[in-house]
Design a protein around this motif. Structure first.
Motif, short mmCIF file in Angstrom:
data_model
loop_
_atom_site.label_atom_id
_atom_site.label_comp_id
_atom_site.label_asym_id
_atom_site.label_seq_id
_atom_site.Cartn_x
_atom_site.Cartn_y
_atom_site.Cartn_z
N GLY A 104 -8.09 7.25 -0.95
CA GLY A 104 -6.84 7.92 -0.09
C GLY A 104 -6.71 7.48 1.52
N ARG A 105 -7.66 6.23 1.47
CA ARG A 105 -8.07 5.48 2.71
C ARG A 105 -8.42 4.57 2.87
N ILE A 106 -7.12 3.65 2.51
CA ILE A 106 -7.37 2.70 2.35
C ILE A 106 -5.31 2.64 2.48
N VAL A 107 -5.02 1.77 3.38
CA VAL A 107 -3.50 1.00 3.74
C VAL A 107 -3.15 -0.53 3.47
N ASN A 108 -2.26 -0.86 3.39
CA ASN A 108 -2.05 -2.28 3.24
C ASN A 108 -0.06 -2.22 3.74
N ILE A 109 0.17 -3.47 4.56
CA ILE A 109 0.93 -4.02 4.97
C ILE A 109 1.50 -5.36 3.80
N HIS A 110 2.82 -4.81 3.90
CA HIS A 110 3.26 -6.31 3.00
C HIS A 110 5.16 -6.92 3.45
N PRO A 111 4.95 -8.01 3.14
CA PRO A 111 6.75 -8.50 3.61
C PRO A 111 7.37 -7.85 2.93
N GLY A 119 3.28 -9.61 -4.08
CA GLY A 119 2.68 -10.22 -4.99
C GLY A 119 1.90 -11.29 -3.64
N LEU A 120 1.43 -12.79 -3.95
CA LEU A 120 1.45 -14.04 -2.36
C LEU A 120 3.39 -14.28 -2.65
N ASP A 121 3.31 -14.88 -1.57
CA ASP A 121 4.29 -15.47 -0.53
C ASP A 121 5.88 -14.59 -0.85
N ALA A 122 5.30 -13.72 0.06
CA ALA A 122 6.69 -12.33 -0.82
C ALA A 122 8.19 -13.06 0.00
N ASP A 146 0.44 -4.46 -4.63
CA ASP A 146 0.99 -3.89 -4.38
C ASP A 146 2.27 -2.51 -4.43
N THR A 147 0.55 -2.34 -5.20
CA THR A 147 1.96 -0.92 -6.66
C THR A 147 1.63 0.50 -5.94
N GLY A 148 0.57 0.28 -4.75
CA GLY A 148 0.25 2.09 -4.48
C GLY A 148 1.86 3.01 -3.74
#
Length: 196
Positions: A104-111, A119-122, A146-148
């Motif tokens: 619960g303490r890891i975040v990500n940014i996805h384009p 995944g890759l090359d969004a 990228d499912t969280g």
């Protein structure tokens, strides 16, 4: 006490720069305690050095397993008393070693506007599919790609004459303000919860 963050990045580190500048300018009440980079020659390491932020750069191939290098990362996170992990262009799936320690303490940014184009090359996926809208998603990290759970999203229009470079520029401009703003909201909510 401000949240002590480790920023994980693999490339040039433009989001790393945006986050650390937001911290310095008081827009994000957090302390960038450590950069973790899985490519020792990446430009983000130079950015960390220039900003006087400690870094741990490692070559995954020099370890036997993911467990082993994530164990080493955990030691560094403990050494710098890191509270929260912020992924900013880190091109590896996070494994159980880190996920369990920082639940619960890891975040990500996805384009993209997840769940579209994970995944890759969004950006390439969105252009190829011909959608009129894409965007940026900030989400918690789980075992999947990228499912969280999604924290926040911002839509970006794709114009008919947008090239890949133009769209990437639009996305980066949004990311560089949207990520620090969202982190600030997240940390202030967590802080209020801790006080209660």
């Amino acid at each position: 006490m401000t949240t002590r963050i480790a920023i994980f990045a693999s490339g040039s580190g433009s989001n790393f720069q945006a986050i650390t500048e937001a911290c310095r300018n008081g827009l994000l009440e957090a302390t960038p305690a450590l950069l973790v980079c899985d490519r020792p020659g990446a430009y983000v390491v130079e950015r960390a050095t220039a900003a006087d932020i400690p870094y741990f750069a490692f070559a995954p191939k020099s370890y036997q397993t993911k467990e082993e290098f994530e164990g080493h990362i955990l030691q560094e996170l403990a050494r710098y008393e890191v509270d929260f992990i912020v992924l900013a262009g880190y091109m590896r799936l996070i494994g159980p070693t880190l996920l369990n320690a920082f639940k619960g303490r890891i975040v990500n940014i996805h384009p993209s506007l997840l769940p579209a184009f994970p995944g890759l090359d969004a950006v390439g996926q969105a252009l190829e599919y011909g959608v009129k809208l894409t965007g940026v998603t900030i989400h918690f990290v789980d075992e999947g790609m990228d499912t969280g759970p999604i924290i926040a999203q911002q839509a970006i229009e794709i114009c008919p004459d947008d090239t890949r470079e133009m769209l990437e520029k639009k996305i980066h401009e949004v990311e560089h303000s949207f990520y620090p703003q969202t982190l600030q909201q997240l940390f202030s909510v967590k802080g209020e919860a801790a006080i209660r």
